[in-house]
Design a protein around this motif. Sequence first.
Motif, PDB file in Angstrom:
ATOM      1  N   THR A  25       0.822  -1.204   0.000  1.00 19.26           N
ATOM      2  CA  THR A  25       0.000   0.000   0.000  1.00 19.26           C
ATOM      3  C   THR A  25       0.859   1.257   0.000  1.00 19.26           C
ATOM      4  O   THR A  25       0.449   2.302  -0.500  1.00 19.26           O
ATOM      5  CB  THR A  25      -0.926  -0.005   1.227  1.00 19.26           C
ATOM      6  N   THR A  26       2.058   1.155   0.574  1.00 18.75           N
ATOM      7  CA  THR A  26       2.912   2.354   0.637  1.00 18.75           C
ATOM      8  C   THR A  26       3.400   2.757  -0.754  1.00 18.75           C
ATOM      9  O   THR A  26       3.677   3.925  -0.976  1.00 18.75           O
ATOM     10  CB  THR A  26       4.156   2.105   1.516  1.00 18.75           C
ATOM     11  N   PHE A  27       3.506   1.799  -1.692  1.00 21.53           N
ATOM     12  CA  PHE A  27       4.099   2.096  -2.996  1.00 21.53           C
ATOM     13  C   PHE A  27       3.431   3.285  -3.677  1.00 21.53           C
ATOM     14  O   PHE A  27       4.096   4.163  -4.202  1.00 21.53           O
ATOM     15  CB  PHE A  27       4.007   0.876  -3.925  1.00 21.53           C
ATOM     16  N   ASP A  28       2.098   3.269  -3.690  1.00 23.15           N
ATOM     17  CA  ASP A  28       1.392   4.375  -4.319  1.00 23.15           C
ATOM     18  C   ASP A  28       0.692   5.257  -3.301  1.00 23.15           C
ATOM     19  O   ASP A  28       0.432   6.419  -3.572  1.00 23.15           O
ATOM     20  CB  ASP A  28       0.366   3.838  -5.320  1.00 23.15           C
ATOM     21  N   GLY A  29       0.390   4.703  -2.141  1.00 18.85           N
ATOM     22  CA  GLY A  29      -0.336   5.470  -1.135  1.00 18.85           C
ATOM     23  C   GLY A  29       0.474   6.656  -0.640  1.00 18.85           C
ATOM     24  O   GLY A  29      -0.028   7.777  -0.568  1.00 18.85           O
ATOM     25  N   HIS A  30       1.744   6.411  -0.305  1.00 20.43           N
ATOM     26  CA  HIS A  30       2.542   7.501   0.247  1.00 20.43           C
ATOM     27  C   HIS A  30       2.856   8.584  -0.790  1.00 20.43           C
ATOM     28  O   HIS A  30       2.721   9.768  -0.487  1.00 20.43           O
ATOM     29  CB  HIS A  30       3.811   6.972   0.907  1.00 20.43           C
ATOM     30  N   PRO A  31       3.220   8.214  -2.024  1.00 18.12           N
ATOM     31  CA  PRO A  31       3.385   9.263  -3.035  1.00 18.12           C
ATOM     32  C   PRO A  31       2.124  10.117  -3.174  1.00 18.12           C
ATOM     33  O   PRO A  31       2.213  11.340  -3.315  1.00 18.12           O
ATOM     34  CB  PRO A  31       3.664   8.480  -4.320  1.00 18.12           C
ATOM     35  N   MET A  32       0.957   9.496  -3.132  1.00 19.85           N
ATOM     36  CA  MET A  32      -0.287  10.270  -3.219  1.00 19.85           C
ATOM     37  C   MET A  32      -0.378  11.255  -2.069  1.00 19.85           C
ATOM     38  O   MET A  32      -0.711  12.426  -2.252  1.00 19.85           O
ATOM     39  CB  MET A  32      -1.496   9.334  -3.198  1.00 19.85           C
ATOM     40  N   ALA A  33      -0.052  10.771  -0.844  1.00 15.51           N
ATOM     41  CA  ALA A  33      -0.152  11.638   0.320  1.00 15.51           C
ATOM     42  C   ALA A  33       0.807  12.813   0.180  1.00 15.51           C
ATOM     43  O   ALA A  33       0.486  13.946   0.541  1.00 15.51           O
ATOM     44  CB  ALA A  33       0.145  10.850   1.590  1.00 15.51           C
ATOM     45  N   GLY A  72      -0.363  15.664  -1.704  1.00 11.86           N
ATOM     46  CA  GLY A  72      -1.543  16.313  -1.148  1.00 11.86           C
ATOM     47  C   GLY A  72      -2.822  15.546  -1.429  1.00 11.86           C
ATOM     48  O   GLY A  72      -3.916  16.082  -1.250  1.00 11.86           O
ATOM     49  N   LEU A  73      -2.692  14.340  -1.922  1.00  8.98           N
ATOM     50  CA  LEU A  73      -3.882  13.542  -2.219  1.00  8.98           C
ATOM     51  C   LEU A  73      -4.115  12.483  -1.134  1.00  8.98           C
ATOM     52  O   LEU A  73      -4.713  11.446  -1.393  1.00  8.98           O
ATOM     53  CB  LEU A  73      -3.740  12.861  -3.584  1.00  8.98           C
ATOM     54  N   GLY A  74      -3.616  12.740   0.074  1.00  6.81           N
ATOM     55  CA  GLY A  74      -3.751  11.783   1.162  1.00  6.81           C
ATOM     56  C   GLY A  74      -5.199  11.410   1.422  1.00  6.81           C
ATOM     57  O   GLY A  74      -5.512  10.244   1.674  1.00  6.81           O
ATOM     58  N   GLY A  75      -6.074  12.386   1.355  1.00  7.58           N
ATOM     59  CA  GLY A  75      -7.490  12.136   1.599  1.00  7.58           C
ATOM     60  C   GLY A  75      -8.043  11.130   0.615  1.00  7.58           C
ATOM     61  O   GLY A  75      -8.732  10.179   0.991  1.00  7.58           O
ATOM     62  N   GLN A  76      -7.699  11.338  -0.678  1.00 10.80           N
ATOM     63  CA  GLN A  76      -8.171  10.417  -1.710  1.00 10.80           C
ATOM     64  C   GLN A  76      -7.628   9.010  -1.454  1.00 10.80           C
ATOM     65  O   GLN A  76      -8.364   8.028  -1.532  1.00 10.80           O
ATOM     66  CB  GLN A  76      -7.718  10.875  -3.102  1.00 10.80           C
ATOM     67  N   ALA A  77      -6.324   8.950  -1.154  1.00  6.64           N
ATOM     68  CA  ALA A  77      -5.702   7.639  -0.958  1.00  6.64           C
ATOM     69  C   ALA A  77      -6.343   6.919   0.218  1.00  6.64           C
ATOM     70  O   ALA A  77      -6.648   5.726   0.140  1.00  6.64           O
ATOM     71  CB  ALA A  77      -4.202   7.802  -0.729  1.00  6.64           C
ATOM     72  N   LEU A  78      -6.573   7.654   1.315  1.00  6.02           N
ATOM     73  CA  LEU A  78      -7.164   7.026   2.497  1.00  6.02           C
ATOM     74  C   LEU A  78      -8.581   6.545   2.209  1.00  6.02           C
ATOM     75  O   LEU A  78      -8.946   5.417   2.549  1.00  6.02           O
ATOM     76  CB  LEU A  78      -7.172   8.005   3.672  1.00  6.02           C
ATOM     77  N   THR A  79      -9.388   7.412   1.582  1.00  2.00           N
ATOM     78  CA  THR A  79     -10.759   7.015   1.276  1.00  2.00           C
ATOM     79  C   THR A  79     -10.757   5.763   0.413  1.00  2.00           C
ATOM     80  O   THR A  79     -11.500   4.808   0.670  1.00  2.00           O
ATOM     81  CB  THR A  79     -11.490   8.135   0.517  1.00  2.00           C
ATOM     82  N   ALA A  80      -9.885   5.770  -0.610  1.00  2.00           N
ATOM     83  CA  ALA A  80      -9.827   4.618  -1.505  1.00  2.00           C
ATOM     84  C   ALA A  80      -9.390   3.384  -0.734  1.00  2.00           C
ATOM     85  O   ALA A  80      -9.958   2.302  -0.907  1.00  2.00           O
ATOM     86  CB  ALA A  80      -8.858   4.902  -2.643  1.00  2.00           C
ATOM     87  N   THR A  99       4.083   5.965  -8.608  1.00  7.20           N
ATOM     88  CA  THR A  99       4.172   7.415  -8.520  1.00  7.20           C
ATOM     89  C   THR A  99       2.948   7.994  -7.827  1.00  7.20           C
ATOM     90  O   THR A  99       2.854   9.196  -7.638  1.00  7.20           O
ATOM     91  CB  THR A  99       4.253   8.043  -9.920  1.00  7.20           C
ATOM     92  N   GLY A 100       2.003   7.146  -7.448  1.00  4.40           N
ATOM     93  CA  GLY A 100       0.815   7.643  -6.775  1.00  4.40           C
ATOM     94  C   GLY A 100      -0.434   7.527  -7.620  1.00  4.40           C
ATOM     95  O   GLY A 100      -1.063   8.531  -7.926  1.00  4.40           O
ATOM     96  N   VAL A 101      -0.793   6.322  -8.028  1.00  9.38           N
ATOM     97  CA  VAL A 101      -2.069   6.132  -8.721  1.00  9.38           C
ATOM     98  C   VAL A 101      -3.044   5.429  -7.778  1.00  9.38           C
ATOM     99  O   VAL A 101      -2.647   4.627  -6.930  1.00  9.38           O
ATOM    100  CB  VAL A 101      -1.925   5.310 -10.025  1.00  9.38           C
ATOM    101  N   LEU A 102      -4.309   5.760  -7.967  1.00  3.99           N
ATOM    102  CA  LEU A 102      -5.350   5.247  -7.083  1.00  3.99           C
ATOM    103  C   LEU A 102      -5.405   3.722  -7.125  1.00  3.99           C
ATOM    104  O   LEU A 102      -5.572   3.059  -6.103  1.00  3.99           O
ATOM    105  CB  LEU A 102      -6.693   5.841  -7.513  1.00  3.99           C
ATOM    106  N   GLU A 103      -5.226   3.175  -8.323  1.00  7.47           N
ATOM    107  CA  GLU A 103      -5.323   1.734  -8.482  1.00  7.47           C
ATOM    108  C   GLU A 103      -4.278   0.998  -7.654  1.00  7.47           C
ATOM    109  O   GLU A 103      -4.525  -0.097  -7.157  1.00  7.47           O
ATOM    110  CB  GLU A 103      -5.136   1.386  -9.960  1.00  7.47           C
ATOM    111  N   GLY A 104      -3.101   1.611  -7.496  1.00  5.30           N
ATOM    112  CA  GLY A 104      -2.033   0.998  -6.720  1.00  5.30           C
ATOM    113  C   GLY A 104      -2.347   0.938  -5.238  1.00  5.30           C
ATOM    114  O   GLY A 104      -1.691   0.232  -4.482  1.00  5.30           O
ATOM    115  N   VAL A 105      -3.330   1.732  -4.812  1.00  3.65           N
ATOM    116  CA  VAL A 105      -3.780   1.641  -3.424  1.00  3.65           C
ATOM    117  C   VAL A 105      -4.917   0.628  -3.323  1.00  3.65           C
ATOM    118  O   VAL A 105      -4.974  -0.176  -2.390  1.00  3.65           O
ATOM    119  CB  VAL A 105      -4.247   3.023  -2.915  1.00  3.65           C
ATOM    120  N   LEU A 106      -5.806   0.678  -4.315  1.00  7.84           N
ATOM    121  CA  LEU A 106      -6.984  -0.192  -4.274  1.00  7.84           C
ATOM    122  C   LEU A 106      -6.595  -1.657  -4.263  1.00  7.84           C
ATOM    123  O   LEU A 106      -7.086  -2.439  -3.454  1.00  7.84           O
ATOM    124  CB  LEU A 106      -7.860   0.042  -5.518  1.00  7.84           C
TER     125      LEU A 106
END
Lengths: 508, 156
Positions: A93-101, A104-112, A295-302
């Motif tokens: 989850t860190t691979f794309d989740g942390h780059p998103m955060a 500034g997209l931490g909210g999106q990553a967390l919700t996803a 690099t921070g894509v939503l799918e990499g968190v999902l």
Amino acid sequence: MDAFTNLVMGFQIALSPYNLTIATAGIILGTIIGVLPGLGGANGVAILLPVTFVMPHTSGIILLSCIYWGALFGGAITSILFNIPGEPWSVATTFDGHPMAKQGLGGQALTAAFMSSFIGAAFAIILVTFFAPLIAEFSLHFGPPEFLGIQLLTFSAFVGLGGASPTKTIASILVGFILGAVGMDIISGQLRLTFGTVELMRGFSFVVAVIGLFGIGEIFLTVEEGLEFRGAQTALSWRVVLETLRALPAYWKTFVRSALIGSWMGIKPGGATPASFMSYGIAQKFSKTPEKFGTGVLEGVLAPETAAHAAGVSALLPMITLGIPGSPTAAVMLGGLLIWGLQPGPMLFKERPDFVWGLIASMYTGNVIGVLIVLLFVPAFAAILRMPFAILIPVIVYVCAIGAYAVNTSTMDIWYMLIFGVVGYFCKKLDYPIAPMVLALVLGDMAESALRQSLIMSQGSPLIFVTRPISAVLVILSLGLFVSPGIQTLLRRWRQGAARQLEARTEL
Amino acid sequence: MRQADIVFALCLLVLAGLVAWESLALNIGWGINGPEGGFFPFWLAVGLGLCSLVILGQAVWHAAPALHKPLVAPGGWGPLLTVAIPAIAMVALSECIGLYPATALYLAFYMRWVGRHRWPLVLAVSIGLPLGSYFLFDKWFMIPMPKGLWGEHLGL
């Protein structure tokens, strides 16, 4: 349809105000535990196990399983905001989740992450609902040789799929069994391996081992690395949540794939971690823009979150149906069941349907409560990690000490906890896997009595394990898993050799 | 780390030997109730002995490259000991004065001397937390925590 009426009964239990309160408390505690370094699902459940002694059994298991769900959610928070995976299965989850955060997209990553956890869990829960009674029914025909076969399969899965050195994995398993054998022999009543001391007569409690190995050991690792928690700031506004939710249905294929991978892998022991990586890899392979992964894509968190949660839930399937836990946390819960005097396995479905179906129904309620709570209180949970280290560490040590003491109210256990902590630290350093050791410690008595009963049945002939069809299949499967690391190395060497020959030829 | 690997494998070997020795005393053969008490631990010990020999062999002759790193990261011993020693002291203290007072001292020590926090915060946490957990465990869940040798005189 039988499952349906049973499920309705389960919901009547799980939806009682008392059990809903317990579930909520479990989720909150679990999320805190998942966020804290050094505390994860397994030792969170172990620490709070003594608390359940004053509750009805069903409420007790609801508390423990909700702590587990909470810890799974908590792991996602630390992975995304702080780049610290709380559990091994949140590494992906860190691979794309942390780059998103960081963008500034931490909210999106967390919700996803929360929503995909929820979807993965829901998928696996439905699976559990319908498959658990079937497997339980099937395993009613199992005798001691078959149960030993399943145990063998469980442990060979660690050797074959665990990733650590096979010899060290086997050594860990054997140490776990030896620790489990200390104390009273369940069949003859003799005292064993006590070396003439009174202290060893009670044997080693798996709770103490889990708290020491996972909790204290983990703290040592954390402070050695000198981690500082500097997280990305996040404010989860409703607008962000709703926007992300609207974007999610487009990823339905990823959800289905990951949930399937997770549910399948989770049944096997230690499956959640490979499931999350596998699901991440497959999502990347199927993606139209695979180069953007990392690099921070939503799918990499999902993908990893869905799979990890599905695996976390389906790990409970073999636990309640066969008495074989699929994860260390499930192993601790199983130990809890044994302490309460419940024998997990097929008979549990016949004797205590209220317990089994209460637990299954609480998986539904617990995950709904869980996703609501984490969505609402992310900033509060994230704030825990911003607490200074000099407060966090002694508090965690204190909580661990309470948990270790409370199982048997013995101060000796706190010392054991510290010793296990040191051992756990060195095990981690030297690549001895801890999870199979804990599983062996919990399952030790069951494995031994299955082995001895089988041998009594066959009057001493080990052939009984291959002459009975089901156990023969299980034994062959486990042998296959046992030798698979060796075969893989051979194959790799062979391929390298072939490649070298090819190179040599082209050079000519 | 290679030395540590060898030492750890030797420890496992010694453990295997001890367990095998203890099991032999219990009989490892066939008794009136099927396999006797020593049967299972004995074979576990044999397996563990074999594993530790293989691990030893690998570490001595075929050390994996990862084994050549130091066991503890440079500068890691300091923080490790600052966690380990107070924790050991806390457990030892709780044998004498009980878990709650020992924890209060432990928290205060750690926050003040390791974390350099201000006294008001130190006092609030180190008194508040044990007090809160006293009511939670001893009063609510009825799980009495250790009171130590002198605990009764403290009136807890």
